[in-house]
Design an enzyme around this catalytic site. Sequence first.
Site, mmCIF file in Angstrom:
data_model
loop_
_atom_site.group_PDB
_atom_site.id
_atom_site.type_symbol
_atom_site.label_atom_id
_atom_site.label_comp_id
_atom_site.label_asym_id
_atom_site.label_seq_id
_atom_site.Cartn_x
_atom_site.Cartn_y
_atom_site.Cartn_z
ATOM 1 C CB CYS A 176 39.865 47.474 40.050
ATOM 2 S SG CYS A 176 40.318 48.530 41.432
ATOM 3 C CB ILE A 177 39.904 43.264 44.059
ATOM 4 C CG1 ILE A 177 41.421 43.360 44.280
ATOM 5 C CG2 ILE A 177 39.581 42.221 42.996
ATOM 6 C CD1 ILE A 177 42.053 42.065 44.780
#
EC number: 1.7.1.7
Length: 327
Positions: A176-177
């Site tokens: 996840c960014i």
Amino acid sequence: MFNDIPVFDYEDIQLIPNKCIISSRSQADTSVKLGNYTFKLPVIPANMQTIIDEEVAETLACEGYFYIMHRFNEEARRPFIKRMHDKGLIASISVGVKDYEYDFVTSLKEDAPEFITIDIAHGHSNSVIEMIQHIKQELPETFVIAGNVGTPEAVRELENAGADATKVGIGPGKVCITKVKTGFGTGGWQLAALRWCSKAARKPIIADGGIRTHGDIAKSIRFGASMVMIGSLFAGHLESPGKLVEVDGQQFKEYYGSASEYQKGEHKNVEGKKILLPVKGRLEDTLTEMQQDLQSSISYAGGKELDSLRHVDYVIVKNSIWNGDSI
């Protein structure tokens, strides 16, 4: 105010042992109750396309583990519920908040799943509150998990709307960014966010994201989680749905985030990425190792069951528990 609370993450915390009262770690009970059901471990493989499919879900349910089926094959959800019920297993599915999901939920009245997870990236929203209320009106016996959130206000609001459990974690996952793309989230302070949120909760909290080691499960329970959702540690198994890739003679499995372009099929509002993980072997071996490690955690806590982990002392060591080593 929030700025006054301690901020830390999993690698910053070390739990302090108590006197052991069991003669073997196998005597430690790792089971957990969620709703009307008891499960073997307080862990949930993430409801992501590269983590779980129908076969993995069925295996987990047969073996007494909790699972949440992902929502990215929408047409398959009703047949999946029937298949699980025909086999005498619980059905646990995910929904989004788009308009057509309301009709879908209503259509489940004749064969309601035991668990529904409302699964969106920013769960503190009117759309989630309205979906909670709709599910509770149409399927009052179904246990509703709602998320994801990262503040006590969000937990309270979703609980007040009727959620039976809330999922805490905004962007701490390995693929996840969100924190990079948006500037928001609990990445880097997920454990402190869990502690903060759990103090406001009256119902179960599911910690979601940021788990890198089995010891992090015990830490999550210490800081208020009833269950722990895990992605990367469950990715890359022989049974995992991720695509098998060979690089220089070594086998890898794809693992990508639920808001990545690989899952979405387009490069729009992307908050996830794709990585390759070396194939780890069988899922059952990882689950067995997790259970054994958690039993050891309980023995160090000086108890016989998971609740003993909630009462141990801890120290904040600021990234030093690895003594310079990387995981």
